[in-house]
Design a protein around this motif. Structure first.
Motif, PDB file in Angstrom:
ATOM      1  N   TYR A  59       0.874  -1.159  -0.090  1.00 22.82           N
ATOM      2  CA  TYR A  59      -0.086   0.175   0.002  1.00 22.82           C
ATOM      3  C   TYR A  59       0.934   1.181  -0.057  1.00 22.82           C
ATOM      4  O   TYR A  59       1.548   1.551   0.838  1.00 22.82           O
ATOM      5  N   TYR A  60       0.922   2.008  -1.253  1.00 23.98           N
ATOM      6  CA  TYR A  60       1.754   3.362  -1.245  1.00 23.98           C
ATOM      7  C   TYR A  60       1.041   4.331  -1.928  1.00 23.98           C
ATOM      8  O   TYR A  60       0.451   4.085  -2.992  1.00 23.98           O
ATOM      9  N   HIS A  61       1.044   5.420  -1.373  1.00 20.82           N
ATOM     10  CA  HIS A  61       0.348   6.877  -2.017  1.00 20.82           C
ATOM     11  C   HIS A  61      -1.065   6.486  -2.225  1.00 20.82           C
ATOM     12  O   HIS A  61      -1.488   6.553  -3.638  1.00 20.82           O
ATOM     13  N   ASN A  62      -2.066   5.879  -1.529  1.00 19.99           N
ATOM     14  CA  ASN A  62      -3.489   5.443  -1.603  1.00 19.99           C
ATOM     15  C   ASN A  62      -3.710   4.571  -2.618  1.00 19.99           C
ATOM     16  O   ASN A  62      -4.760   4.587  -3.194  1.00 19.99           O
ATOM     17  N   SER A  63      -2.798   3.738  -2.775  1.00 19.06           N
ATOM     18  CA  SER A  63      -3.060   2.591  -3.946  1.00 19.06           C
ATOM     19  C   SER A  63      -2.145   1.298  -3.694  1.00 19.06           C
ATOM     20  O   SER A  63      -1.345   1.300  -3.170  1.00 19.06           O
ATOM     21  N   TRP A  64      -2.673   0.104  -3.963  1.00 24.17           N
ATOM     22  CA  TRP A  64      -2.122  -1.139  -3.790  1.00 24.17           C
ATOM     23  C   TRP A  64      -1.419  -1.449  -5.090  1.00 24.17           C
ATOM     24  O   TRP A  64      -2.000  -1.805  -6.006  1.00 24.17           O
ATOM     25  N   TYR A  65      -0.044  -1.711  -4.923  1.00 18.77           N
ATOM     26  CA  TYR A  65       0.932  -2.242  -5.823  1.00 18.77           C
ATOM     27  C   TYR A  65       1.208  -3.530  -5.666  1.00 18.77           C
ATOM     28  O   TYR A  65       1.371  -4.042  -4.713  1.00 18.77           O
ATOM     29  N   TYR A  66       1.570  -4.327  -6.920  1.00 17.29           N
ATOM     30  CA  TYR A  66       2.244  -5.706  -6.904  1.00 17.29           C
ATOM     31  C   TYR A  66       2.862  -5.745  -8.069  1.00 17.29           C
ATOM     32  O   TYR A  66       2.820  -5.095  -9.172  1.00 17.29           O
ATOM     33  N   ARG A  67       3.982  -6.629  -8.062  1.00 13.35           N
ATOM     34  CA  ARG A  67       5.010  -6.783  -9.049  1.00 13.35           C
ATOM     35  C   ARG A  67       4.237  -7.660 -10.329  1.00 13.35           C
ATOM     36  O   ARG A  67       3.739  -8.505  -9.900  1.00 13.35           O
ATOM     37  N   ASN A  68       4.470  -7.207 -11.545  1.00 15.93           N
ATOM     38  CA  ASN A  68       3.939  -8.149 -12.616  1.00 15.93           C
ATOM     39  C   ASN A  68       5.135  -8.295 -13.509  1.00 15.93           C
ATOM     40  O   ASN A  68       5.442  -7.346 -14.314  1.00 15.93           O
TER      41      ASN A  68
END
Length: 99
Positions: A59-68
């Motif tokens: 969770y970073y800067h109001n968004s959920w990120y994941y590696r692709n």
């Protein structure tokens, strides 16, 4: 009479390109671009991830990120599970330093 028809034809023929130029020159609707910055390597190194659908999510800067693959993706709409976890995101277990 022939002269009036010729003048009217010229006006119509000149009017079509002018109308086309005005239509092309008219401003379009404003469109915003969403620029999201994925979490930096330092943030990923020190932050424990939340696992969702088999991959670590941050969770970073109001968004959920994941590696692709070699890059990052984010969820455009927040999944319910991650929404529930977001409330506990600041209370994560990790290293705690006490004086």
């Amino acid at each position: 009479m022939n002269r009036s028809i010729a003048v009217a034809t010229k006006v119509v023929l000149l009017g079509v390109p002018v109308a086309a130029m005005l239509a092309l020159a008219a401003p379009r609707n404003a469109q915003a671009q969403l620029v999201l910055t994925p979490p930096p390597p330092a943030y990923v190194a020190i932050t424990p991830p939340e696992y969702y659908r088999g991959h670590p999510t941050y969770y970073y800067h109001n968004s959920w990120y994941y590696r692709n693959g070699g890059g990052w993706n984010y969820y455009r709409t927040e999944p319910g599970y991650l929404h529930d976890r977001r409330g506990h995101w600041g209370n994560r277990q990790g290293y705690r330093y006490h004086r």
